[in-house]
Structure formats: C-alpha cells, structure tokens
Design a protein around this motif. Structure first.
Motif, short mmCIF file in Angstrom:
data_model
loop_
_atom_site.label_atom_id
_atom_site.label_comp_id
_atom_site.label_asym_id
_atom_site.label_seq_id
_atom_site.Cartn_x
_atom_site.Cartn_y
_atom_site.Cartn_z
N LEU A 89 24.96 35.07 43.65
CA LEU A 89 25.43 35.86 42.52
C LEU A 89 25.18 35.20 41.17
CD1 LEU A 89 28.82 37.43 43.66
CD2 LEU A 89 26.75 38.61 42.95
N GLY A 90 25.23 33.87 41.14
CA GLY A 90 25.13 33.21 39.85
C GLY A 90 26.40 33.40 39.05
N LEU A 91 26.33 33.17 37.75
CA LEU A 91 27.56 33.19 36.95
C LEU A 91 27.84 34.49 36.23
CD1 LEU A 91 27.53 29.60 35.42
CD2 LEU A 91 29.02 30.51 37.24
N GLU A 92 26.81 35.33 36.07
CA GLU A 92 26.96 36.50 35.21
C GLU A 92 28.09 37.44 35.62
OE1 GLU A 92 25.57 36.36 32.33
OE2 GLU A 92 26.75 38.14 31.92
N PRO A 93 28.21 37.78 36.92
CA PRO A 93 29.30 38.71 37.27
C PRO A 93 30.67 38.11 36.97
CG PRO A 93 28.22 37.84 39.25
CD PRO A 93 27.36 37.46 38.08
N PHE A 94 30.80 36.80 37.11
CA PHE A 94 32.10 36.16 36.87
C PHE A 94 32.41 36.14 35.38
CE2 PHE A 94 30.34 34.46 40.85
CZ PHE A 94 31.26 35.04 41.70
N ARG A 95 31.36 35.89 34.57
CA ARG A 95 31.54 35.95 33.11
C ARG A 95 31.97 37.35 32.72
NH1 ARG A 95 26.66 34.10 31.56
NH2 ARG A 95 27.38 31.96 31.34
N TYR A 96 31.29 38.33 33.27
CA TYR A 96 31.59 39.73 32.94
C TYR A 96 33.04 40.07 33.27
CZ TYR A 96 31.14 44.79 32.60
OH TYR A 96 31.31 46.11 32.23
N ILE A 97 33.47 39.69 34.45
CA ILE A 97 34.83 40.04 34.90
C ILE A 97 35.88 39.26 34.11
CG2 ILE A 97 36.43 39.87 36.86
CD1 ILE A 97 33.96 40.59 38.66
N MET A 98 35.65 37.97 33.90
CA MET A 98 36.62 37.17 33.15
C MET A 98 36.78 37.73 31.73
SD MET A 98 37.89 34.85 35.17
CE MET A 98 38.77 33.76 34.04
N ARG A 99 35.70 38.21 31.14
CA ARG A 99 35.77 38.71 29.76
C ARG A 99 36.26 40.14 29.67
NH1 ARG A 99 30.31 36.20 26.90
NH2 ARG A 99 30.97 34.03 27.13
N ASN A 100 35.90 40.96 30.63
CA ASN A 100 36.22 42.38 30.52
C ASN A 100 37.52 42.81 31.18
OD1 ASN A 100 33.85 43.97 29.17
ND2 ASN A 100 32.91 42.38 30.44
N PHE A 101 38.03 41.96 32.09
CA PHE A 101 39.27 42.33 32.78
C PHE A 101 40.28 41.18 32.70
CE2 PHE A 101 35.73 44.57 34.88
CZ PHE A 101 36.15 45.88 34.74
N PRO A 102 40.62 40.76 31.46
CA PRO A 102 41.45 39.56 31.30
C PRO A 102 42.84 39.70 31.93
CG PRO A 102 41.23 40.73 29.21
CD PRO A 102 40.26 41.35 30.16
N LEU A 103 43.36 40.91 32.03
CA LEU A 103 44.76 41.06 32.48
C LEU A 103 44.90 41.44 33.95
CD1 LEU A 103 46.20 42.90 29.34
CD2 LEU A 103 46.19 40.44 29.87
N ILE A 104 43.78 41.61 34.63
CA ILE A 104 43.86 41.95 36.06
C ILE A 104 43.86 40.65 36.86
CG2 ILE A 104 42.75 43.15 37.99
CD1 ILE A 104 41.71 45.19 36.05
N PRO A 105 44.85 40.46 37.75
CA PRO A 105 44.93 39.22 38.52
C PRO A 105 43.69 38.99 39.39
CG PRO A 105 46.77 40.69 39.05
CD PRO A 105 45.95 41.38 38.03
N LYS A 106 43.26 37.71 39.40
CA LYS A 106 42.05 37.34 40.14
C LYS A 106 42.33 36.10 40.96
CE LYS A 106 39.89 38.40 35.77
NZ LYS A 106 41.23 38.48 35.10
N VAL A 107 41.87 36.10 42.19
CA VAL A 107 41.96 34.87 42.99
C VAL A 107 40.61 34.56 43.61
CG1 VAL A 107 44.42 35.03 43.58
CG2 VAL A 107 42.74 36.11 45.07
N ILE A 108 40.37 33.26 43.78
CA ILE A 108 39.18 32.85 44.52
C ILE A 108 39.57 32.68 45.98
CG2 ILE A 108 37.97 31.76 42.60
CD1 ILE A 108 39.00 29.05 43.63
N GLU A 109 38.63 32.94 46.85
CA GLU A 109 38.84 32.79 48.30
C GLU A 109 37.67 32.00 48.87
OE1 GLU A 109 40.83 36.84 49.91
OE2 GLU A 109 38.73 36.97 49.32
N THR A 110 37.37 30.90 48.19
CA THR A 110 36.25 30.06 48.61
C THR A 110 36.78 28.95 49.50
OG1 THR A 110 36.58 28.99 46.48
CG2 THR A 110 34.78 30.55 46.62
N GLU A 111 35.89 28.28 50.18
CA GLU A 111 36.27 27.20 51.09
C GLU A 111 37.18 26.23 50.34
OE1 GLU A 111 34.38 23.25 53.03
OE2 GLU A 111 33.03 24.64 52.02
N LYS A 112 38.30 25.87 50.96
CA LYS A 112 39.35 25.20 50.20
C LYS A 112 39.30 23.68 50.24
CE LYS A 112 43.53 26.48 49.51
NZ LYS A 112 43.57 27.08 48.18
N SER A 113 39.56 23.10 49.06
CA SER A 113 40.02 21.73 48.95
C SER A 113 40.56 21.68 47.53
CB SER A 113 38.90 20.70 49.13
OG SER A 113 38.19 20.48 47.93
N ASP A 114 41.47 20.76 47.28
CA ASP A 114 42.08 20.70 45.96
C ASP A 114 41.01 20.56 44.89
OD1 ASP A 114 44.55 20.59 44.41
OD2 ASP A 114 43.85 18.56 43.92
#
Ligand SMILES: [Zn+2]
Ligand SMILES: [Zn+2]
Length: 277
Positions: A238-263
């Motif tokens: 995906l690269g970074l563009e979709p994440f930039r778009y979502i972070m900028r355009n949907f600031p108030l909608i809750p978002k979580v990552i579900e990537t392989e976990k470690s602190d």
C-alpha cells in the motif's frame, strides 16, 4: 493532541490490563477481544471485573474503545448448529460490550460456503436482526467490516454490506473500513485519486456518516489478491498514501492498527501514522 489512533490491546491476565498497554503507548483509542476469540465459550464478566475495567478506564486517556468479535462467528453458516452458536455468541458479545462500556463490536459479516451470496446475505441480516432484538436495551453498535473477499467470504464489495444493512434495518449497524482488506478486495487506494474514488463510492453506497472505525493495516498481498495478510504501515504493497489520506481526512474517526505485535513495532507504526498528518 488527540489522534483518535490506537492499537489492538491485549487483555491477557485481565480485561483491565488493556489500559496498561494503552497508557504505555499513549494512545486514545483501543480495540480488544473481550474473550478468547478462538473458542466458543467465554467466562461471564463478573460485576467485580466490570467495575475494575470501568475504574481503570477512568484513569486512562482512552476516549473510544471497541471489541472485535470472535473469528468463529459466521451468521451465514450452512450448519444450523454453527449458525445458532454464532447468533448466541454475537448476542453475548454485544452484552459483554454493554457491560464494559465499549461503543462497538466489529464483525466479519460471514462466509457463504457452498450457498449463494444472496442466501448468505439474507442469513446474515436475519442473524443480525435476532441479535439486535435480543439486545434491544443496548446502545452498542455492530460494525460490519469490509473483507478481503477471500474464499466465500461476504463483504468485499460495498454492495454486500449495503444489502446486509438494508435487510437488517437498524440504526445500530455501522461499518469498519480495513485498508488491507479493501486493497486485497480490489480497491486501489495507493494514490490520493484512488482514495478519493474509494471513499466517494463508500459514501454513495454506505454513507460516510455510518463509517465508525478504521483498521489501518498495510497489505502483504497485491491489489485484488483477496489475501488477508496484514503488513506494517508503509512496509507493504500500500505504501503511505492511503494512510496519509485517512489520517488527514478522517481525524475524528477512531483508528487502530492490527499489525504483528510488539511494543516497539506498535510504537513505530503509531509514530509513522502521526507524522503523516
Ligand atoms: Zn480488520
Ligand atoms: Zn485482516
């Protein structure tokens, strides 16, 4: 600053432990499993556990918390026994979310198996109606998550989700948009233009006002691969563009990552996402 951004937090050792992880990461949104997601049975939440959870929450920075349903639930199941178990498990999940003050439970709509897609969609909507009726006192919403369209799973195309909610007819149904699943299902969100088109389609078909949460995951699989394989932010196809778009355009909608976990990995992903604003 409020980012409405977080991770899937572990409840290992006690439901309230999720807040320790959240506090450590400095996040204001979290997703949890309220139970072992790979087993049908769950120990009921005692009043003491409920109080501990709610009190621990008060001293944390968490603004929005929601649950992800068990992966075993399939409201479209061909076997009557599995379908009944699924309806019971989803009812229980809504009740558990109500006890814990969680806003949403996020559900993969279901898999058709050898049935037609329409049959599956009708069974899912019927199952949802039963669950919503049994929990009619609750304000908890069930969010249908878009899927990668893997195998016979329903919910890759927005039209699937639309049909389910039209048949369900409830204001307690909303949606969760998963970036990895969308890309794997064939939505090319790698560019700003692609994002604009995808969210315009989402708005036309489902209504952006019903979009209540995001799962931000990069994708190991290619466009249209129907592979549900999450990758760290910016490290996949995906690269970074979709994440930039979502972070900028949907600031108030809750978002979580579900990537392989470690602190450390969680911190890196979160910092990267914040830097995109
Ligand atoms: Zn997801
Ligand atoms: Zn996934």
């Amino acid at each position: 600053m409020e980012y409405f951004l977080g991770v899937h937090c572990s409840v290992s050792g006690g439901l309230e432990n999720a807040f320790d992880e959240a506090n450590g990461l400095g996040i204001d949104v979290m997703q949890v499993f309220t139970r072992n997601q790979r087993q049908w049975n769950a120990k009921p939440i005692s009043e003491e556990e409920q109080n501990t959870f709610l009190n621990t929450w008060k001293s944390s920075k968490i603004k929005v918390a929601f649950s992800h349903c068990s992966y075993l639930i399939n409201l479209a199941a061909e076997s009557d026994e599995t379908r009944e178990k699924s309806i019971a498990a989803l009812t229980l999940e809504v009740e558990r979310c109500t006890q814990l003050g969680l806003s949403y439970c996020i559900l993969h709509p279901g898999a058709a198996g050898s049935q037609t897609e329409n049959t599956a969609i009708e069974k899912i909507a019927d199952g949802l109606r039963q669950v919503l009726e049994k929990t009619s006192d609750s304000k908890v919403m069930i969010l249908l998550e878009n899927t990668a369209g893997q195998g016979s799973s329903v919910g890759g195309p927005f039209e699937n989700l639309k049909l389910i909610s039209e048949l369900t007819q409830s204001n307690r149904i909303g949606y969760c948009f998963d970036t990895c699943h969308a890309f794997a299902a064939g939505f090319d969100i790698r560019t700003t233009k692609g994002c604009e088109e995808t969210f315009a389609a989402f708005n036309n078909i489902l209504g952006l006002e019903n979009l209540k949460a995001f799962h931000l995951n990069d994708s190991k699989g290619d466009l249209g691969s129907h592979l549900d394989r999450h990758e760290h932010i910016g490290k996949g196809k995906l690269g970074l563009e979709p994440f930039r778009y979502i972070m900028r355009n949907f600031p108030l909608i809750p978002k979580v990552i579900e990537t392989e976990k470690s602190d450390e990995l969680d911190r890196e992903n979160l910092e990267l996402l914040k830097s995109l604003i």
